[in-house]
Design an enzyme around this catalytic site. Structure first.
Site, PDB file in Angstrom:
ATOM      1  N   GLU A   1     -21.500  22.542  39.031  1.00 12.40           N
ATOM      2  CA  GLU A   1     -21.719  22.068  37.660  1.00 12.40           C
ATOM      3  C   GLU A   1     -21.263  20.624  37.490  1.00 12.40           C
ATOM      4  O   GLU A   1     -21.897  19.842  36.799  1.00 12.40           O
ATOM      5  CB  GLU A   1     -21.001  22.983  36.658  1.00 12.40           C
ATOM      6  CG  GLU A   1     -21.609  24.370  36.544  1.00 12.40           C
ATOM      7  CD  GLU A   1     -23.057  24.337  36.077  1.00 12.40           C
ATOM      8  OE1 GLU A   1     -23.458  23.352  35.450  1.00 12.40           O
ATOM      9  OE2 GLU A   1     -23.805  25.294  36.361  1.00 12.40           O
TER      10      GLU A   1
ATOM     11  N   CYS B   1     -40.469  23.442  30.787  1.00 11.18           N
ATOM     12  CA  CYS B   1     -40.380  22.762  29.487  1.00 11.18           C
ATOM     13  C   CYS B   1     -39.781  21.366  29.713  1.00 11.18           C
ATOM     14  O   CYS B   1     -38.733  21.028  29.177  1.00 11.18           O
ATOM     15  CB  CYS B   1     -39.515  23.588  28.534  1.00 11.18           C
ATOM     16  SG  CYS B   1     -39.676  23.074  26.828  1.00 11.18           S
TER      17      CYS B   1
ATOM     18  N   CYS C   1     -46.810  24.358  29.017  1.00 10.15           N
ATOM     19  CA  CYS C   1     -46.749  25.442  28.031  1.00 10.15           C
ATOM     20  C   CYS C   1     -47.615  26.635  28.439  1.00 10.15           C
ATOM     21  O   CYS C   1     -47.257  27.783  28.174  1.00 10.15           O
ATOM     22  CB  CYS C   1     -47.171  24.932  26.662  1.00 10.15           C
ATOM     23  SG  CYS C   1     -46.067  23.675  26.031  1.00 10.15           S
TER      24      CYS C   1
ATOM     25  N   CYS D   1     -45.636  28.983  30.379  1.00 18.04           N
ATOM     26  CA  CYS D   1     -44.281  29.247  29.863  1.00 18.04           C
ATOM     27  C   CYS D   1     -44.089  30.728  29.535  1.00 18.04           C
ATOM     28  O   CYS D   1     -44.901  31.325  28.819  1.00 18.04           O
ATOM     29  CB  CYS D   1     -44.053  28.402  28.623  1.00 18.04           C
ATOM     30  SG  CYS D   1     -42.435  28.701  27.895  1.00 18.04           S
TER      31      CYS D   1
ATOM     32  N   CYS E   1     -42.288  30.399  20.716  1.00 23.36           N
ATOM     33  CA  CYS E   1     -42.081  28.954  20.569  1.00 23.36           C
ATOM     34  C   CYS E   1     -42.806  28.428  19.317  1.00 23.36           C
ATOM     35  O   CYS E   1     -44.039  28.448  19.248  1.00 23.36           O
ATOM     36  CB  CYS E   1     -42.579  28.232  21.821  1.00 23.36           C
ATOM     37  SG  CYS E   1     -42.361  26.457  21.736  1.00 23.36           S
TER      38      CYS E   1
HETATM   39 FE1  SF4 Z   1     -41.379  24.500  26.034  1.00 25.08          FE
HETATM   40 FE2  SF4 Z   1     -42.416  25.915  24.017  1.00 25.08          FE
HETATM   41 FE3  SF4 Z   1     -44.025  24.765  25.791  1.00 25.08          FE
HETATM   42 FE4  SF4 Z   1     -42.498  26.853  26.484  1.00 25.08          FE
HETATM   43  S1  SF4 Z   1     -44.190  26.844  25.029  1.00 25.08           S
HETATM   44  S2  SF4 Z   1     -42.851  24.984  27.678  1.00 25.08           S
HETATM   45  S3  SF4 Z   1     -40.669  26.482  25.296  1.00 25.08           S
HETATM   46  S4  SF4 Z   1     -42.662  23.741  24.395  1.00 25.08           S
END
Ligand code: SF4
Length: 581
Positions: free
Chosen positions: A81, A237, A244, A247, A253
């Site tokens: 970390e 992201c 997206c 995602c 989201c």
């Molecule tokens: Fe980021 Fe929302 Fe796109 Fe997912 S859907 S990559 S959380 S902006």
């Protein structure tokens, strides 16, 4: 304020003088909250399933999952970390492996010297991190009997240099404490998930994000959940062009939802069906503390990257420093270089550097020389003539908050020099010792600016000439670290060769710079441009009459430097090297 105001303590004011408490602030609108437990559960499930499928294989993750000793496990996570603060994962891996091999336990690190720590840390940047890590390890060994604190609260309270984020990460990953974490990646993901458009560096928003992270963290797998959230920010992201479509939490989201609505509205409009829609994205609060300011409304062209927003950064401070590569002949006439140690606190604390002196901005060159000469005189104990300093060039290095320009000079010293023990530690080093010393990346760049210092003992070029190294990638040479031999004859020939080769290769689409090349070239110095010619076999080029064999022999200057075609690589071309070589 985002949090309810605290009730004042009893007896705080005399009766009758109390002011009426301000009305409690309205809770933030649902759009910024995770208030539905079913949604929180679903988000945890989706994110963890994705993490189990897609997580990167990283050495600290392996240790965190397999190390049975709790103190060792906590230490292994702690080191990772600290190294990962402000530093890319790809850069950290090698440092981490070397560190854990050298100091696998807190006890081993506690016994190391600061010099050893700085040497291993050299090149990783933000050098005080290594120093503080070692100081904290000593504290755990001497004051806590070698036992790592087990909770985020204790880690933060007892370990110097461990802040809220690091404490949460160690506690959740190593000890399973259900506590959230907020770092740069998490800030980005959460701001997008809940359309937080207020300044994400403001303390109020940061507090809000911590609360949100603590609500979201999975109770049974907190360490994995936190890592998954950070992994999502690092790989999906991402700041620009987030993925997206791939995602795992896009259905949760708000930013994504907003983009989808924009698209739907645009397509309706295209077909003349657009109905006026209420602004469903509006919070309903005129002065919502989490929405973007009214002066910076949603910009459709930015999509989800409308979030997060930050106040403009202060530009880095410009600094100018004169530095001198002092050289002498040591044992067996081998060159040696003079380095001094920086103070134990402040920028680059405890690292070694060539003697350097900060300069006022806009100083005349003559004055710069005089200041440097005076500074060198203090080190060498003998007069140094300003005119004797040879100007090499300027090297720029960007620290996070400083735009540093090093004005580089060199000077050869004859005879012995008595070092004054009253001054900071200093020593003479050979080239190999310099490379192994705890010197900063900035000083390695300075080293690279001196044309008298060699690269791998084979090529000598001043940085100022912006020489490009050519690097061939093919089955024969890939990853082996070879430099084509025709580059080994100094800058003049190299420049000449490049002036012909580059347009030729660039024209054929075979060359581009590649960010990974410096990593392949362990000996390459920062700041030198690299060029790749993928698929080009320079040995075959020479053997098949590509022309370069005539200008690459170690025996002397080129005889008949003509470039011809290597089929498939280069358009037909024939041209003599300039300068009659
Ligand atoms: Fe980021 Fe929302 Fe796109 Fe997912 S859907 S990559 S959380 S902006």
């Amino acid at each position: 304020r985002l949090r309810p105001a605290r009730t004042p303590g009893r007896g705080h004011r005399a009766a009758g003088t109390e002011k009426r408490a301000p009305a409690a602030p309205a809770p933030p609108p649902a759009r910024h909250l995770f208030s539905d437990p079913a949604e929180v559960e679903a988000l945890r499930r989706n994110l963890l399933a994705w993490y189990d499928r897609c997580k990167r294989d990283l050495p600290w993750r392996t240790l965190a999952a397999t190390e049975p000793d709790a103190d060792r496990r906590g230490y292994a996570v702690w080191v990772s970390e600290i190294m990962l603060q402000q530093t890319q994962v790809a850069t950290v891996i090698d440092y981490y492996i070397r560190w854990m091999q050298k100091w696998p336990t807190l006890q081993a690190l506690a016994q190391a010297s600061l010099e050893e720590v700085n040497e291993l840390w050299a090149g990783l940047g933000y050098y005080s991190r290594g120093k503080r890590l070692q100081e904290a390890a000593r504290k755990v060994v001497s004051e806590l009997a070698g036992r790592m604190p087990r909770t985020a609260e204790d880690l933060q309270k007892l370990l110097p240099g461990v802040g809220r984020y690091t404490a949460g990460a160690i506690a959740s990953i190593s000890y399973g404490q259900a506590t959230g974490v907020v770092d740069g990646n998490v800030i980005r993901v959460l701001c997008r998930l809940r359309c937080v458009g207020a300044d994400s560096s403001s303390p109020a928003v940061i507090d809000w994000l911590w609360d949100m992270a603590n609500v979201l963290v999975d109770r049974s797998r907190p360490g994995d959940f936190n890592q998954a959230l950070m992994e999502l920010g690092a790989t999906v992201c991402v700041p620009k062009s987030p993925l997206c479509g791939e995602c795992p939490v896009k259905q949760h989201c708000q930013a994504w939802r907003r983009v989808e609505k924009d698209l739907a509205f645009a397509s309706q409009k295209l077909f003349g069906k657009a109905a006026p829609v209420p602004d469903v994205e509006d919070c309903g609060l005129g002065d919502c503390p989490l929405c973007p300011p009214a002066t910076e409304p949603w910009d459709s062209s930015l999509g989800v990257t409308n979030f997060p927003r930050k106040a403009a950064k202060k530009p880095p401070r410009a600094m100018r420093t004169a530095t001198c590569v002092l050289e002498r002949r040591g044992c067996h006439q081998a060159p040696e270089y003079f380095i001094v140690q920086r103070p134990s606190s402040g920028l680059l604390a405890g690292l070694w550097e060539f003697p350097s002196v900060p300069l006022a901005q806009d100083l005349q060159e003559e004055k710069e020389r005089e200041e440097l000469a005076d500074h060198l005189q203090a080190w060498t104990g003998r007069p140094v003539a300003a005119k004797g300093l040879q100007f090499i060039g300027e090297v720029i290095h960007i620290f996070s908050h400083i735009h540093q320009t090093y004005v580089v000079y060199s000077l050869h010293l004859d005879g012995d020099v008595t070092l004054d023990p009253a001054l900071s530690p200093s020593r003479w080093v050979t080239e190999d010792e310099f490379r192994a010393s705890a010197v900063s990346t900035a000083m390695k760049k300075v080293w690279g600016a001196d044309p008298h210092l060699s690269v791998s003992g084979s090529v000598s070029v001043p940085l100022r000439q912006k020489v490009l190294y050519m690097w061939s990638i093919n089955q024969g040479t890939q990853g082996k670290g070879e430099i084509p031999p025709f580059l080994g004859h100094g800058p003049t020939l190299l420049d000449s060769a490049l002036s012909i080769l580059l347009p030729c290769w660039v024209g054929s689409g075979l060359i581009w710079s590649h960010p990974l090349v410096p990593a392949h070239l362990g000996h390459a110095r920062d700041g030198i441009s690299m060029v790749l010619a993928p698929g080009l076999d320079w040995r075959r080029w020479g053997a098949e009459g590509g022309g370069l064999q005539h200008c690459t022999t170690a025996a002397g200057p080129c005889r008949a430097a003509q470039l011809s075609t290597v089929p498939g690589y280069c358009p037909p071309r024939s041209r003599a090297l300039p300068g009659g070589q």
